[in-house]
Design a protein around this motif. Structure first.
Motif, PDB file in Angstrom:
ATOM      1  N   ASP A  41       1.445  39.128  10.556  1.00  0.00           N
ATOM      2  CA  ASP A  41       1.769  39.531   9.184  1.00  0.00           C
ATOM      3  C   ASP A  41       0.629  39.167   8.233  1.00  0.00           C
ATOM      4  OD1 ASP A  41       4.187  40.471  10.057  1.00  0.00           O
ATOM      5  OD2 ASP A  41       5.353  38.752   9.362  1.00  0.00           O
ATOM      6  N   PHE A  42       0.026  38.005   8.448  1.00  0.00           N
ATOM      7  CA  PHE A  42      -1.063  37.552   7.577  1.00  0.00           C
ATOM      8  C   PHE A  42      -2.266  38.486   7.667  1.00  0.00           C
ATOM      9  CE2 PHE A  42      -5.012  35.057   7.145  1.00  0.00           C
ATOM     10  CZ  PHE A  42      -4.902  34.669   5.818  1.00  0.00           C
ATOM     11  N   PHE A  43      -2.622  38.881   8.891  1.00  0.00           N
ATOM     12  CA  PHE A  43      -3.803  39.729   9.079  1.00  0.00           C
ATOM     13  C   PHE A  43      -3.487  41.215   8.990  1.00  0.00           C
ATOM     14  CE2 PHE A  43      -5.395  35.863  11.335  1.00  0.00           C
ATOM     15  CZ  PHE A  43      -6.542  35.670  10.577  1.00  0.00           C
ATOM     16  N   GLY A  44      -2.216  41.560   8.873  1.00  0.00           N
ATOM     17  CA  GLY A  44      -1.860  42.976   8.754  1.00  0.00           C
ATOM     18  C   GLY A  44      -1.872  43.732  10.066  1.00  0.00           C
ATOM     19  N   VAL A  45      -1.575  43.047  11.169  1.00  0.00           N
ATOM     20  CA  VAL A  45      -1.513  43.706  12.478  1.00  0.00           C
ATOM     21  C   VAL A  45      -0.204  43.321  13.157  1.00  0.00           C
ATOM     22  CG1 VAL A  45      -4.014  43.800  12.794  1.00  0.00           C
ATOM     23  CG2 VAL A  45      -2.753  41.809  13.604  1.00  0.00           C
ATOM     24  N   GLU A  46       0.164  44.094  14.180  1.00  0.00           N
ATOM     25  CA  GLU A  46       1.364  43.781  14.940  1.00  0.00           C
ATOM     26  C   GLU A  46       1.020  42.774  16.044  1.00  0.00           C
ATOM     27  OE1 GLU A  46       4.221  44.879  14.013  1.00  0.00           O
ATOM     28  OE2 GLU A  46       3.523  46.336  12.535  1.00  0.00           O
ATOM     29  N   GLY A  47       2.027  42.045  16.507  1.00  0.00           N
ATOM     30  CA  GLY A  47       1.804  41.051  17.543  1.00  0.00           C
ATOM     31  C   GLY A  47       1.204  41.642  18.806  1.00  0.00           C
ATOM     32  N   TYR A  48       1.724  42.808  19.232  1.00  0.00           N
ATOM     33  CA  TYR A  48       1.213  43.410  20.470  1.00  0.00           C
ATOM     34  C   TYR A  48      -0.232  43.896  20.307  1.00  0.00           C
ATOM     35  CZ  TYR A  48       1.821  48.100  18.496  1.00  0.00           C
ATOM     36  OH  TYR A  48       1.726  49.230  17.711  1.00  0.00           O
ATOM     37  N   GLU A  49      -0.621  44.214  19.058  1.00  0.00           N
ATOM     38  CA  GLU A  49      -1.992  44.680  18.833  1.00  0.00           C
ATOM     39  C   GLU A  49      -3.002  43.553  19.060  1.00  0.00           C
ATOM     40  OE1 GLU A  49      -1.107  48.214  15.565  1.00  0.00           O
ATOM     41  OE2 GLU A  49      -1.542  46.189  14.854  1.00  0.00           O
ATOM     42  N   LEU A  50      -2.573  42.317  18.838  1.00  0.00           N
ATOM     43  CA  LEU A  50      -3.463  41.176  19.062  1.00  0.00           C
ATOM     44  C   LEU A  50      -3.802  41.001  20.542  1.00  0.00           C
ATOM     45  CD1 LEU A  50      -1.795  38.642  16.613  1.00  0.00           C
ATOM     46  CD2 LEU A  50      -4.144  39.471  16.457  1.00  0.00           C
ATOM     47  N   LEU A  71       3.228  33.825  16.162  1.00  0.00           N
ATOM     48  CA  LEU A  71       2.500  35.072  16.420  1.00  0.00           C
ATOM     49  C   LEU A  71       2.839  36.113  15.363  1.00  0.00           C
ATOM     50  CD1 LEU A  71       0.558  36.412  18.463  1.00  0.00           C
ATOM     51  CD2 LEU A  71       2.578  37.313  19.627  1.00  0.00           C
ATOM     52  N   LYS A  72       4.103  36.166  14.965  1.00  0.00           N
ATOM     53  CA  LYS A  72       4.507  37.110  13.919  1.00  0.00           C
ATOM     54  C   LYS A  72       3.890  36.724  12.578  1.00  0.00           C
ATOM     55  CE  LYS A  72       8.437  39.505  11.885  1.00  0.00           C
ATOM     56  NZ  LYS A  72       7.783  39.566  10.569  1.00  0.00           N
ATOM     57  N   ARG A  73       3.870  35.417  12.281  1.00  0.00           N
ATOM     58  CA  ARG A  73       3.248  34.955  11.028  1.00  0.00           C
ATOM     59  C   ARG A  73       1.768  35.320  10.988  1.00  0.00           C
ATOM     60  NH1 ARG A  73       3.821  28.873  10.654  1.00  0.00           N
ATOM     61  NH2 ARG A  73       2.633  29.211   8.740  1.00  0.00           N
ATOM     62  N   ILE A  74       1.078  35.124  12.101  1.00  0.00           N
ATOM     63  CA  ILE A  74      -0.350  35.435  12.179  1.00  0.00           C
ATOM     64  C   ILE A  74      -0.560  36.935  12.020  1.00  0.00           C
ATOM     65  CG2 ILE A  74      -2.353  35.466  13.716  1.00  0.00           C
ATOM     66  CD1 ILE A  74      -1.284  32.798  14.882  1.00  0.00           C
TER      67      ILE A  74
END
Length: 202
Positions: A53-62, A48-51
């Protein structure tokens, strides 16, 4: 799990040519990633952190509701994207779209250094990503600034800024126009003199 993560991932992936490209860049198994998109499986905290970081958003924002997440990442509602051909803003920018030079050789990631207006004497470092999308050149600038505590003398938290904009090549200059997408309270323009060396390093 709620369906928010899956829907938000689909929105982020829509900015790329294919799911396969996203998986390749993330180095995540395509079958596993499809389970994330289908809501059948949830990424581990590490993935989740890798994803994020890749898209430029925080995990909780997803995990945000899709409409709120779409506003966060600067994507409009489907109805808003179907703008009429007579939209005055599109008509105003159309000549620039037609006559601007190709910026394909400048696409990529860059660090941007600037004097920090809010903390005199400090240098603010941003990450800028310039990309081509449907013949247009768009960019994103990420900033994370330390907010110092006046009593403790050290950082107590961070202020995050995310700018979205368009780039145009006109008369041997690069014009970058953007707005702050998280607060929608400012716009900025940057004018750069491009490098004409065979290899672009800065």
């Amino acid at each position: 799990m709620t369906s928010h993560l899956a829907e938000n991932l689909k929105l982020l992936c829509s900015h790329y040519r294919s799911i396969a490209e996203v998986c390749r860049k993330l180095a995540i198994n395509r079958a596993q990633f499809n389970k994330y998109l289908g809501g059948q499986s949830r990424p581990t905290p590490f993935n989740l952190k890798r994803i994020g970081d890749f898209f430029g958003v925080e995990g909780y924002e997803l995990e945000m509701p899709p409409e709120q997440f779409a506003r966060l990442v600067g994507a409009g509602h489907p109805e808003a994207q179907a703008l009429p051909r007579t939209d005055p803003l599109l008509a105003l920018l159309q000549p620039l779209r037609e006559h601007a030079a190709s910026l394909s050789r400048y696409c990529g990631y860059y660090f941007e250094y600037a004097n920090c207006m809010s903390v005199p004497g400090s240098i603010l470092i941003s990450l800028v990503h310039l990309r081509e999308e449907n013949g247009l050149y768009l960019f994103e600038r990420q900033e994370r600034q330390e907010r110092a505590s006046p009593t403790l003398g050290h950082a107590e938290d961070w202020v995050r800024c995310r700018y979205l904009g368009a780039a145009f090549g006109l008369q041997d200059r690069l014009f970058l126009i953007d707005y702050e997408s998280l607060t929608l309270n400012e716009m900025s323009q940057t004018i750069l003199i491009p490098s004409f060396k065979s290899r672009i390093t800065r």
